[in-house]
Design an enzyme around this catalytic site. Structure first.
Site, PDB file in Angstrom:
ATOM      1  N   PRO A 134     -34.256 -24.244  19.635  1.00  0.00           N
ATOM      2  CA  PRO A 134     -35.352 -23.637  20.404  1.00  0.00           C
ATOM      3  C   PRO A 134     -36.683 -23.863  19.692  1.00  0.00           C
ATOM      4  O   PRO A 134     -36.967 -23.254  18.666  1.00  0.00           O
ATOM      5  CB  PRO A 134     -34.981 -22.144  20.444  1.00  0.00           C
ATOM      6  CG  PRO A 134     -34.019 -21.936  19.328  1.00  0.00           C
ATOM      7  CD  PRO A 134     -33.390 -23.252  18.979  1.00  0.00           C
TER       8      PRO A 134
ATOM      9  N   ASP B 243     -38.240 -23.889  14.371  1.00  0.00           N
ATOM     10  CA  ASP B 243     -36.973 -23.443  14.962  1.00  0.00           C
ATOM     11  C   ASP B 243     -37.053 -21.926  15.106  1.00  0.00           C
ATOM     12  O   ASP B 243     -37.028 -21.199  14.110  1.00  0.00           O
ATOM     13  CB  ASP B 243     -35.834 -23.871  14.026  1.00  0.00           C
ATOM     14  CG  ASP B 243     -34.456 -23.514  14.568  1.00  0.00           C
ATOM     15  OD1 ASP B 243     -34.373 -22.616  15.427  1.00  0.00           O
ATOM     16  OD2 ASP B 243     -33.478 -24.116  14.101  1.00  0.00           O
ATOM     17  N   HIS B 244     -37.125 -21.477  16.334  1.00  0.00           N
ATOM     18  CA  HIS B 244     -37.380 -20.052  16.571  1.00  0.00           C
ATOM     19  C   HIS B 244     -36.175 -19.174  16.207  1.00  0.00           C
ATOM     20  O   HIS B 244     -36.283 -17.953  16.145  1.00  0.00           O
ATOM     21  CB  HIS B 244     -37.776 -19.835  18.038  1.00  0.00           C
ATOM     22  CG  HIS B 244     -38.689 -18.668  18.239  1.00  0.00           C
ATOM     23  ND1 HIS B 244     -38.944 -17.725  17.262  1.00  0.00           N
ATOM     24  CD2 HIS B 244     -39.423 -18.277  19.319  1.00  0.00           C
ATOM     25  CE1 HIS B 244     -39.773 -16.803  17.727  1.00  0.00           C
ATOM     26  NE2 HIS B 244     -40.084 -17.119  18.971  1.00  0.00           N
ATOM     27  N   ARG B 245     -35.030 -19.794  15.968  1.00  0.00           N
ATOM     28  CA  ARG B 245     -33.885 -18.992  15.506  1.00  0.00           C
ATOM     29  C   ARG B 245     -34.103 -18.532  14.080  1.00  0.00           C
ATOM     30  O   ARG B 245     -33.531 -17.550  13.621  1.00  0.00           O
ATOM     31  CB  ARG B 245     -32.592 -19.827  15.556  1.00  0.00           C
ATOM     32  CG  ARG B 245     -32.169 -20.231  16.946  1.00  0.00           C
ATOM     33  CD  ARG B 245     -31.062 -21.250  16.895  1.00  0.00           C
ATOM     34  NE  ARG B 245     -31.442 -22.436  16.124  1.00  0.00           N
ATOM     35  CZ  ARG B 245     -30.630 -23.444  15.852  1.00  0.00           C
ATOM     36  NH1 ARG B 245     -29.381 -23.403  16.276  1.00  0.00           N
ATOM     37  NH2 ARG B 245     -31.049 -24.475  15.166  1.00  0.00           N
TER      38      ARG B 245
END
Ligand code: CAO
Length: 481
Positions: free
Chosen positions: A277, A453-455
């Site tokens: 993401p 990386d939004h995680r």
């Protein structure tokens, strides 16, 4: 009586210095006559070299990325078969390499040794397969076996390599369990459909690829389940129209093969794009003073042939920011549960070459000065363009910078080079009126684009990182702190 003898590359026609793209056996493996030992690739063909007799591999003398010609020693084989032994010493007795693959291969030799090298990358450790709960899993629950045990033609091996698939993990549905192209496609489809955290367990190769968006640790990825149109030509609706024949109905066309690097990077770009993401944060850095200093340095070092571009400063400033924000200098572990923080600062730099994008890695950037970095940058970009990079030079990166500043544009959204968790895009600086101390001043502003990386990274951290980076560039004395 057991006898150890050298197995060499047989007559392979006029080819010399051919790339070893895959080594299919290791010391201790038992092979049968005709089992494939290594895969060679020229700019025209891919071929497997079969074993001339049964035996046990004592020592392998080549590795992926090596270049071999007729007569180069591949390995030492202990055979108890005296008959085959006496035959084997006669060159003509050794079976010819497997037939060449049908598909044309783009000529782009050096950097593309990556997939093979990737097989030995530490991150490539396969994770145990998920139980066959989901129906799609049925095609790939076969336990991991050594690569040499998988039966697949050179063309299929190459196809699998291009998609980052360990062919040994694909269940073959062809005659005598041979792996077919459809098996590889089903494997990839199933992998992409897996819930987060399981793809690594089913054998998509976890490795570092020579592309900016390249790679790998799709392990934490793949939740999106978006199939590639290229993978599903018959079933993906619009994709079934994608053929030369259909386009030709509407006007003249020309088919231009993708380079090997483009094919490799395409698979990895797609994988990273659908599996991570991405969010991109933008900022502008005021580099007015930095630019004045850069020009001064440039004049001083021009006589030594050293060109100092803004990228050398960016490399150092990025390391400064990574030290302040360690989560950006990290990778997710295979299970997606932990962040692996790296204590070293190796920075990949995307280099545009005539054959496509490659990402050589500059080591220990934090320990080097601007001039040294400028020198290394020029050297490694020249090696990239001359196709002289080794696989090792493209591995071990922590963070990537992709600079289009030499070309132009105002901003872009770079794709993360997994298993890294962030990438910095740099666009062309331009003079802008900036409101300062009650009036507009002309300032040189550098556009920065940080994809993350939004995680792993939340928006606030990304904003802090890029603001810190911009401040460092605005006042490069901070690099000395
Ligand atoms: N703003 C203004 N000028 C810039 C600049 C910037 N951000 N970055 C570089 N420049 C200038 C340089 O100073 C140089 O100027 P002079 O010729 O007057 O000295 C000129 O642009 C050319 O620089 P360069 O591109 O040769 O050198 P670099 O160190 O900036 O970049 C490299 C090296 C290898 C990164 C670059 O050549 C390259 O390949 N970039 C493409 C990367 C890419 O394709 N990324 C996209 C990935 S996503 O698909």
């Amino acid at each position: 009586m057991a006898e150890t003898r050298q197995i060499s590359v047989p007559d392979i026609g006029n080819f010399k210095d051919v790339n070893v793209v895959e080594v299919l056996v290791k010391a201790g493996d038992t092979v049968k006559a005709e089992d494939s030992l290594i895969t060679l690739e020229t700019d025209k063909a891919t071929m497997d070299v079969p074993s001339p007799s049964a035996g046990v591999v004592k020592e392998v003398k080549v590795k992926a990325g090596d270049k071999v010609s007729q007569g180069s020693v591949i390995l030492l084989l202990e055979s108890s078969d005296a008959a085959s032994a006496s035959q084997e010493n006669k060159p003509a007795a050794q079976p010819a390499p497997a037939p060449v693959s049908a598909a044309p291969v783009a000529a782009s030799p050096a950097p593309v040794a990556q997939p093979a090298a990737a097989a030995t990358a530490p991150a490539a450790t396969p994770v145990a397969a998920e139980p066959a709960a989901a129906p799609v899993a049925a095609t790939f629950v076969q336990p991991v076996t050594s690569a040499g045990k998988a039966h697949a033609s050179p063309a299929i091996r190459r196809f699998a390599r291009e998609l980052g698939v360990e062919v040994a993990q694909v269940r073959g549905s062809g005659a005598k369990g041979r792996v077919t192209k459809e098996d590889v496609q089903s494997f990839v489809k199933a992998a992409l459909a897996q819930p987060r955290g399981t793809a690594g367990g089913i054998g998509l190769r976890v490795a570092e690829m020579p592309v900016v968006d390249g790679t790998t640790r799709c392990a934490q990825a793949s939740g999106a389940g978006v199939p590639s149109p290229r993978l599903l030509p018959q079933t993906a609706g619009f994709a079934s129209n994608v053929s030369e024949a259909n386009f030709a109905q509407f006007g003249p066309i020309e088919t231009k093969p993708l380079s090997r690097i483009q094919k490799l990077s395409g698979a990895n770009l797609h994988r990273n794009w659908v599996s991570i993401p991405h969010v991109t944060q933008f900022e502008e850095a005021d580099i007015t003073e930095m630019e004045a200093f850069r020009k001064q340095l440039g004049t001083e070092y021009a006589a030594q042939g050293i060109k100092i571009t803004p990228l050398a400063f960016l490399l150092r400033a990025v390391v400064e920011a990574l030290q302040q924000f360690p989560d950006f200098n990290a990778s997710l572990d295979a299970g997606g549960e932990n962040l692996i923080l790296k204590k070293y600062f190796n920075i990949g730099v995307a280099v545009d070459t005539p054959d496509g994008l490659v990402v050589p890695v500059l080591r220990d950037v934090g320990c080097k000065g601007i001039v040294q970095l400028a020198k290394e940058l020029a050297e490694i970009s020249a090696r990239a363009r001359d196709k002289k990079l080794t696989a090792a030079e493209m591995q071990g990166g922590c963070f990537t910078i992709s600079s289009l500043g030499g070309i132009g544009g105002t901003a872009f959204t770079p794709i993360i080079n997994a298993p890294e968790v962030a990438i910095l895009g740099v666009s062309r600086s331009s003079m802008k009126p900036v409101w300062k101390d009650g009036k507009f001043e002309p300032r040189l502003m550098l556009p920065l684009s940080l994809s993350y990386d939004h995680r792993v990274i939340d928006g606030a951290s990304a904003a802090r990182f890029i603001v810190y980076l911009a401040q460092t560039l605005a006042d490069i004395r901070r690099l000395a702190l």
